[in-house]
Design an enzyme around this catalytic site. Structure first.
Site, PDB file in Angstrom:
ATOM      1  N   CYS A 122       1.342  -1.736  16.215  1.00  0.00           N
ATOM      2  CA  CYS A 122       1.280  -1.505  14.765  1.00  0.00           C
ATOM      3  C   CYS A 122       0.615  -2.660  14.028  1.00  0.00           C
ATOM      4  O   CYS A 122       0.970  -3.823  14.229  1.00  0.00           O
ATOM      5  CB  CYS A 122       2.693  -1.294  14.222  1.00  0.00           C
ATOM      6  SG  CYS A 122       2.735  -1.018  12.442  1.00  0.00           S
ATOM      7  N   CYS A 162       6.475  -4.444  16.431  1.00  0.00           N
ATOM      8  CA  CYS A 162       5.977  -3.420  17.367  1.00  0.00           C
ATOM      9  C   CYS A 162       4.525  -3.737  17.730  1.00  0.00           C
ATOM     10  O   CYS A 162       3.693  -3.980  16.847  1.00  0.00           O
ATOM     11  CB  CYS A 162       6.071  -2.029  16.747  1.00  0.00           C
ATOM     12  SG  CYS A 162       7.765  -1.570  16.294  1.00  0.00           S
ATOM     13  N   GLU A 175       0.832  -1.189   0.000  1.00  0.00           N
ATOM     14  CA  GLU A 175       0.000   0.000   0.000  1.00  0.00           C
ATOM     15  C   GLU A 175       0.874   1.249   0.000  1.00  0.00           C
ATOM     16  O   GLU A 175       1.931   1.282   0.616  1.00  0.00           O
ATOM     17  CB  GLU A 175      -0.901  -0.005   1.240  1.00  0.00           C
ATOM     18  CG  GLU A 175      -1.952  -1.106   1.149  1.00  0.00           C
ATOM     19  CD  GLU A 175      -2.800  -1.241   2.402  1.00  0.00           C
ATOM     20  OE1 GLU A 175      -3.993  -1.540   2.241  1.00  0.00           O
ATOM     21  OE2 GLU A 175      -2.300  -1.047   3.511  1.00  0.00           O
ATOM     22  N   CYS A 193       3.372   8.593   1.133  1.00  0.00           N
ATOM     23  CA  CYS A 193       3.942   7.638   2.078  1.00  0.00           C
ATOM     24  C   CYS A 193       4.090   6.292   1.374  1.00  0.00           C
ATOM     25  O   CYS A 193       3.104   5.704   0.929  1.00  0.00           O
ATOM     26  CB  CYS A 193       2.996   7.518   3.274  1.00  0.00           C
ATOM     27  SG  CYS A 193       3.531   6.346   4.516  1.00  0.00           S
ATOM     28  N   CYS A 214      -1.100   6.091  10.138  1.00  0.00           N
ATOM     29  CA  CYS A 214       0.121   5.449  10.634  1.00  0.00           C
ATOM     30  C   CYS A 214      -0.215   4.201  11.423  1.00  0.00           C
ATOM     31  O   CYS A 214      -1.062   4.225  12.305  1.00  0.00           O
ATOM     32  CB  CYS A 214       0.874   6.368  11.590  1.00  0.00           C
ATOM     33  SG  CYS A 214       1.401   7.879  10.870  1.00  0.00           S
ATOM     34  N   CYS A 257       6.181  -6.714   7.882  1.00  0.00           N
ATOM     35  CA  CYS A 257       7.296  -6.150   8.649  1.00  0.00           C
ATOM     36  C   CYS A 257       7.700  -7.154   9.713  1.00  0.00           C
ATOM     37  O   CYS A 257       6.863  -7.855  10.265  1.00  0.00           O
ATOM     38  CB  CYS A 257       6.874  -4.835   9.307  1.00  0.00           C
ATOM     39  SG  CYS A 257       8.231  -4.012  10.191  1.00  0.00           S
TER      40      CYS A 257
HETATM   41  N1  SAH Z   1       9.188   0.802  10.434  1.00  0.00           N
HETATM   42  C1  SAH Z   1       9.441   2.201  10.333  1.00  0.00           C
HETATM   43  C2  SAH Z   1       8.631   2.844   9.251  1.00  0.00           C
HETATM   44  C3  SAH Z   1       7.135   2.890   9.533  1.00  0.00           C
HETATM   45  S1  SAH Z   1       6.753   4.494  10.009  1.00  0.00           S
HETATM   46  C4  SAH Z   1       9.229   2.865  11.667  1.00  0.00           C
HETATM   47  O1  SAH Z   1       8.624   2.248  12.538  1.00  0.00           O
HETATM   48  O2  SAH Z   1       9.691   3.979  11.868  1.00  0.00           O
HETATM   49  C5  SAH Z   1       5.261   4.287  10.817  1.00  0.00           C
HETATM   50  C6  SAH Z   1       5.170   5.211  12.015  1.00  0.00           C
HETATM   51  O3  SAH Z   1       3.885   5.008  12.582  1.00  0.00           O
HETATM   52  C7  SAH Z   1       6.183   4.859  13.089  1.00  0.00           C
HETATM   53  O4  SAH Z   1       6.645   6.026  13.719  1.00  0.00           O
HETATM   54  C8  SAH Z   1       5.363   4.050  14.076  1.00  0.00           C
HETATM   55  O5  SAH Z   1       5.889   4.135  15.374  1.00  0.00           O
HETATM   56  C9  SAH Z   1       4.016   4.704  13.936  1.00  0.00           C
HETATM   57  N2  SAH Z   1       2.892   3.844  14.285  1.00  0.00           N
HETATM   58  C10 SAH Z   1       2.817   2.493  14.231  1.00  0.00           C
HETATM   59  N3  SAH Z   1       1.621   2.071  14.652  1.00  0.00           N
HETATM   60  C11 SAH Z   1       0.919   3.181  14.988  1.00  0.00           C
HETATM   61  C12 SAH Z   1      -0.397   3.403  15.476  1.00  0.00           C
HETATM   62  N4  SAH Z   1      -1.233   2.395  15.700  1.00  0.00           N
HETATM   63  N5  SAH Z   1      -0.797   4.677  15.683  1.00  0.00           N
HETATM   64  C13 SAH Z   1       0.032   5.710  15.428  1.00  0.00           C
HETATM   65  N6  SAH Z   1       1.276   5.557  14.952  1.00  0.00           N
HETATM   66  C14 SAH Z   1       1.720   4.310  14.740  1.00  0.00           C
END
Ligand code: SAH
Length: 363
Positions: A127, A124, A100, A113, A343, A120
């Site tokens: 996420c 985390c 996506e 984006c 995000c 991944c």
């Molecule tokens: N893997 C990389 C690139 C993805 S960026 C990274 O983690 O930096 C995606 C961003 O969204 C990251 O800053 C992550 O911490 C954030 N993110 C992940 N899940 C989220 C959620 N449920 N709500 C808000 N932000 C989230």
């Protein structure tokens, strides 16, 4: 290694930076360097995807190149448009393989984006993409083609992105080689000509790759910090067990930052987990001495992951306190939540897959 004449192993053109293309055609066809410049201009600037029409190349070179390269497909399978104008593209890469890309609508700009992996592997806990696990790295071409798809579709909306963030599915620094090659193409004056300061690559904090990125890639970096203690960070981001806060912050202190460019610190606010008053006190101390801008991201809800979003006023309160502590702070209010494009919400599943024949399935 020579690829000449191999009909069955054609290369996807979009995998190569101009530099790599120049090496390839010099080694395989004894072609001059400027030929790579010309080819890039035809393709990326004029949109001519037919080598035989490239009149400033010799006839033999045109023929040889046609035998070596093909152009990966540049179409999306499904496009969803949010009430806020944000657009999400589902792009098919192979059998059961999709990524996506999201075009995020903001008041004065648009941010594209892009994804760097299918799924991944960083795990985390807040996420959605993490729940897929890592399927595989994207090739450089698969990254570039997300950009080409969106550019092509933007004409229907009469808009265009002003910057690109590697914040879609995947951990870009886990796929540094292909991401670096993609950034080289995006910033190349013979291709997309995007200013390096308009491109940001986000990472969970893979320390060795951050160092390498600093030495080799010309773009901004963003770090998903998301906690102020190792205890909490290790709970929500398993990567912290390998690269704890002290190591990560030390690396950021050493990171080469052009004076006008700051490292972005992303901080997903998970109510009651990492957004306590103590966290708020610790955060400016941790960041002391590093040139940063802090981006607070109120948690975007993923129904079954077990976290909650903080109140709007509380997020404002955090910003105010951090600003008073001397930090540059912005809040990333979610965009495209209604189409799961915000995000941490990117993950395709069987319900949002179109059924055979191209009609979207009812979710
Ligand atoms: N893997 C990389 C690139 C993805 S960026 C990274 O983690 O930096 C995606 C961003 O969204 C990251 O800053 C992550 O911490 C954030 N993110 C992940 N899940 C989220 C959620 N449920 N709500 C808000 N932000 C989230």
């Amino acid at each position: 290694m020579s690829y000449i004449g191999s009909q069955f192993q054609k290369l996807d053109f979009f995998n190569l930076s101009r530099q790599s293309l120049a090496v390839f055609i010099a080694e395989n066809y004894d072609a001059p360097r400027y030929a790579a410049d010309n080819i890039f201009k035809w393709i990326y600037r004029k949109g001519i995807y037919d080598f035989s029409l490239m009149t400033d190349l010799s006839q033999t070179l045109r023929e040889k190149i046609s035998e070596s390269f093909y152009f990966g497909q540049r179409e999306y399978l499904k496009r969803e448009i949010s009430a806020d104008g944000t657009r999400k593209y589902l792009i098919k890469l192979g059998e059961e393989e999709y990524v996506e890309a999201v075009m995020i609508k903001q008041p004065a700009r648009m941010t594209l984006c892009v994804s760097s992996q299918i799924g991944c592997g960083m795990g985390c806990s807040f996420c959605r993409t993490a729940t897929m696990g890592l399927k595989r790295n994207l090739t450089t071409s698969e990254i570039i083609r997300q950009v080409l798809v969106v550019i092509d579709d933007a004409k229907h909306f009469n808009d265009m992105f002003t910057n690109i963030v590697f914040m879609g599915m995947g951990e870009p620094l886990h796929n540094l080689r292909n991401v670096a090659e993609a950034v080289a193409i995006l910033t190349d004056n013979f291709a997309f000509s995007i200013a390096p300061r308009k491109i940001t690559v986000s990472t969970v904090g893979l320390v060795p790759a951050i160092k390498k990125f600093g030495e080799t890639v010309n773009a901004n970096i963003a770090i998903s910090l998301n906690a102020t203690t190792d205890e909490i960070r290790s709970k929500i981001m398993p990567v912290n067990k390998s690269f704890p806060l002290e190591k990560l912050l030390h690396t950021l202190r050493e990171f080469p930052v052009n004076k006008r460019r700051k490292i972005t610190i992303e901080y997903v606010m998970l109510s009651g987990v990492n957004d306590t008053e103590d966290d708020l006190k610790r955060l400016p101390k941790l960041l002391h001495g590093i040139q940063v801008k802090v981006n607070l991201i109120p948690y975007n809800d993923n129904a079954d992951l077990g976290f909650a979003t903080p109140e709007r006023e509380y997020v404002h309160y955090w910003r105010e306190v951090l600003v008073n502590a001397g930090l540059d702070v912005t809040i990333r209010w979610s965009k495209g939540r209604d189409i799961s494009a915000a995000c941490g919400q990117l993950a395709y599943n069987r319900l949002n897959m179109p059924v055979k024949g191209g009609m979207p399935a009812e979710a």
